[in-house]
Design a protein around this motif. Structure first.
Motif, short mmCIF file in Angstrom:
data_model
loop_
_atom_site.label_atom_id
_atom_site.label_comp_id
_atom_site.label_asym_id
_atom_site.label_seq_id
_atom_site.Cartn_x
_atom_site.Cartn_y
_atom_site.Cartn_z
N SER A 202 43.69 54.53 33.65
CA SER A 202 42.28 54.12 33.60
C SER A 202 41.48 54.84 34.68
O SER A 202 40.31 55.18 34.47
CB SER A 202 42.16 52.61 33.78
OG SER A 202 40.82 52.19 33.68
N LEU A 207 38.46 54.30 31.10
CA LEU A 207 38.50 53.27 30.06
C LEU A 207 38.69 51.89 30.67
O LEU A 207 39.47 51.71 31.60
CB LEU A 207 39.63 53.54 29.07
CG LEU A 207 39.46 54.76 28.14
CD1 LEU A 207 40.71 54.95 27.30
CD2 LEU A 207 38.24 54.60 27.24
N ASP A 211 39.93 48.53 26.27
CA ASP A 211 39.94 49.80 25.54
C ASP A 211 41.28 50.52 25.70
O ASP A 211 41.74 51.20 24.78
CB ASP A 211 38.79 50.69 26.01
CG ASP A 211 37.43 50.06 25.72
OD1 ASP A 211 37.28 49.50 24.63
OD2 ASP A 211 36.54 50.12 26.58
N ASN A 214 43.77 48.60 23.45
CA ASN A 214 43.58 48.85 22.01
C ASN A 214 43.79 50.31 21.61
O ASN A 214 43.73 50.65 20.43
CB ASN A 214 42.18 48.42 21.57
CG ASN A 214 41.99 46.90 21.65
OD1 ASN A 214 42.95 46.15 21.63
ND2 ASN A 214 40.75 46.47 21.75
N LEU A 215 44.02 51.18 22.61
CA LEU A 215 44.11 52.62 22.33
C LEU A 215 45.35 52.96 21.50
O LEU A 215 46.48 52.62 21.86
CB LEU A 215 44.14 53.39 23.66
CG LEU A 215 43.99 54.91 23.56
CD1 LEU A 215 42.64 55.28 22.97
CD2 LEU A 215 44.17 55.54 24.95
N THR A 232 37.28 57.29 20.83
CA THR A 232 37.39 55.86 20.56
C THR A 232 36.02 55.20 20.67
O THR A 232 35.02 55.86 20.95
CB THR A 232 38.37 55.20 21.56
OG1 THR A 232 38.55 53.83 21.22
CG2 THR A 232 37.87 55.30 22.99
N LYS A 233 35.99 53.88 20.46
CA LYS A 233 34.76 53.11 20.63
C LYS A 233 34.98 52.04 21.68
O LYS A 233 36.02 51.38 21.67
CB LYS A 233 34.34 52.44 19.30
CG LYS A 233 33.67 53.38 18.32
CD LYS A 233 33.00 52.60 17.21
CE LYS A 233 32.18 53.53 16.31
NZ LYS A 233 31.42 52.77 15.31
N ARG A 234 34.03 51.90 22.58
CA ARG A 234 34.14 50.86 23.60
C ARG A 234 34.01 49.50 22.93
O ARG A 234 33.10 49.25 22.16
CB ARG A 234 33.05 51.00 24.65
CG ARG A 234 33.30 52.10 25.67
CD ARG A 234 32.55 51.81 26.94
NE ARG A 234 33.11 50.66 27.64
CZ ARG A 234 32.44 49.94 28.54
NH1 ARG A 234 31.19 50.22 28.83
NH2 ARG A 234 33.02 48.92 29.14
N LYS A 235 34.95 48.61 23.26
CA LYS A 235 34.94 47.26 22.69
C LYS A 235 33.68 46.51 23.07
O LYS A 235 33.08 45.80 22.26
CB LYS A 235 36.18 46.49 23.19
CG LYS A 235 36.30 45.07 22.69
CD LYS A 235 36.75 45.01 21.26
CE LYS A 235 37.01 43.58 20.83
NZ LYS A 235 37.37 43.48 19.41
#
Length: 354
Positions: A202, A207, A211, A214-215, A232-235
Motif C-alpha cells: 500500500s 491503495l 482496495d 479486493n484487488l 481498478t476502481k476505488r471502493k
C-alpha cells in the motif's frame, strides 16, 4: 339557500356556520394555488385543506425523499459510500430532533441558524464527533436544506453566517528512513512478515485497505509503456484508478503468487481483516522502534508524501493515482512536507549562487 340546512333550529345554524367556514377555507386554498402558480384541482385543494402544502413539509420526510433518490442513483451518479454517509446523516438528524424537540419530525419552516448551531453542539457533545466529522454531517444535511431553498420551500438558507471551516489535521506518514528500516526488517513470525508486506504494498501503490483486499489478478495489466499497472476502481468513490507498479510492489506480488489464499480466490495478496491487520501493525511498530501509531491508512499517506511528492512527482499525477476528484484533496499532503520545502529551497540557493 342552496346547499345549506333549512330551518332556524340550533342544529341547522351550527351546520350552516360550519359550511360557511369550510367554503371560506376552500376559497383560501384556491387563492393559495393561484398565487403559487399551481394547478387548481380538487386533489390540490384537498391537500391544502389537509395541511399538505410545501409550507408544511417536514424535515425528515424531505430527507427520506432525498436518500431514496441517492440510493437509486448508486452506481450511476453516486458511489455506495455516498449513500451510506447520507443514511448516517439522516439517522443523526432524526436523533437530534428527538433529543431537542421530543418529536420524530418538525416542519421545514422551523429551520434557522439556532437549529444548525444546536445541531452542531449536539454532534460534538452527545455524539462525541470531532470538529471535522461534525462538519461532514452538517455538509450532508446542508445539501438537503439547499434543495428546499431552491424549490422555494424555505425562504432563507439557515446556514448563512454559520462557519463551516475544517481544522487542519497533521497526518502521520513514514519517513524515508522509517520506510527503509521497515522494508529491511527480518521478522521471524510469518504472520507479521505477511502483514508488513501488504502494508508496504500500500505504501508503494497508495491503495486503501479495502482496495488492496479486493484487488484481483486480472486487474493487473500491461500499460501503454509496456509496464505492469493496476487498473481498478476505488471502493470509497467508485473512481477509476490506473497505477503503474513500482519495483517493490511488483516484488511483493511475485512473492505471494503461489500463496494458497491467492490462488484459490484469484486475489493478489492474502489480506486479513482490517482489525487484525491494524493489531499486527502495532506489534510491528514496536519491533521496528517506530513511535507513530501505525495503521493501514498511514500507508496511503506514505505513498502520497514520502514515495511520490517527496521524490518530485507532480501533485496532479499523485492526485490521479490516489483517485482524488480534485487537487484540493491532495494538497494537504504537500503541506506537511517540510523536508521537501527545505530540499527545494536548497536547490534554489545553489541556483542563485551559480
Amino acid at each position: 339557500m342552496a346547499n345549506r340546512a333549512i330551518g332556524k333550529s340550533e342544529k341547522s345554524k351550527q351546520v350552516n356556520t360550519y359550511l360557511e367556514a369550510f367554503t371560506m377555507k376552500v376559497h383560501q386554498a384556491r387563492k393559495y394555488l393561484m398565487e403559487n402558480e399551481q394547478e387548481i384541482t380538487a386533489e390540490n385543494i384537498k391537500n391544502i385543506l389537509r395541511g399538505n402544502t410545501p409550507d408544511n413539509r417536514m424535515i425528515m420526510d424531505v430527507f427520506t425523499e432525498h436518500n431514496i433518490q441517492i440510493e437509486a442513483l448508486v452506481g450511476k451518479d453516486f458511489a455506495p459510500g455516498t449513500f451510506i454517509r447520507y443514511k448516517t446523516s439522516f439517522d443523526h438528524t432524526r436523533s437530534f430532533i428527538q433529543w431537542k424537540y421530543k418529536k420524530d419530525d418538525i416542519p421545514i419552516k422551523k429551520l434557522d441558524y439556532d437549529f444548525i448551531s444546536d445541531y452542531s453542539f449536539w454532534l460534538k457533545t452527545v455524539r462525541g464527533c470531532s470538529h471535522n466529522t461534525t462538519l461532514k454531517y452538517l455538509a450532508n444535511f446542508k445539501k438537503v436544506v439547499l434543495t428546499c431553498v431552491k424549490k422555494g420551500w424555505l425562504s432563507r438558507d439557515p446556514f448563512i453566517g454559520f462557519k463551516m471551516t475544517k481544522k487542519e489535521i497533521e497526518r502521520d506518514y513514514l519517513s524515508s528512513e522509517e520506510l527503509k528500516y521497515l522494508t529491511e526488517k527480518v521478522f521471524r513470525i510469518e504472520r507479521l512478515a505477511q502483514v508488513r508486506d501488504i502494508f508496504l504494498f500500500s505504501c508503494y501503490t497508495g491503495l486503501a485497505y479495502i482496495d488492496v483486499k479486493n484487488l484481483k489478478r486480472n486487474q493487473i495489466v500491461i500499460g501503454i509503456d509496456k509496464e505492469k499497472r493496476i487498473v481498478t476502481k476505488r471502493k470509497k468513490t467508485d473512481s477509476t484508478v490506473k497505477l503503474p507498479l513500482l519495483p517493490t510492489a511488483l516484488d511483493i506480488i511475485s512473492k505471494y503468487k503461489v500463496h494458497p489464499k491467492c490462488t484459490s480466490e484469484g486475489s493478489v495478496l492474502p489480506v486479513l481483516s482490517n482489525q487484525k491487520m491494524n493489531a499486527d501493525l502495532k506489534e510491528i511498530a514496536d519491533l521496528c522502534g517506530i513511535e507513530k501509531e501505525l495503521t493501514f491508512h498511514i500507508a496511503r499517506h506514505t505513498f502520497a508524501t514520502t514515495v511520490t511528492l517527496g521524490n518530485g512527482v507532480p501533485m496532479e499525477t499523485v492526485s490521479k493515482m490516489l483517485g482524488h476528484s480534485s487537487l484540493k484533496q491532495t494538497q494537504h499532503y504537500a503541506k506537511i512536507l517540510d523536508t521537501k520545502i527545505s530540499s527545494d529551497m536548497q536547490k534554489l540557493r545553489n541556483l542563485l549562487e551559480e
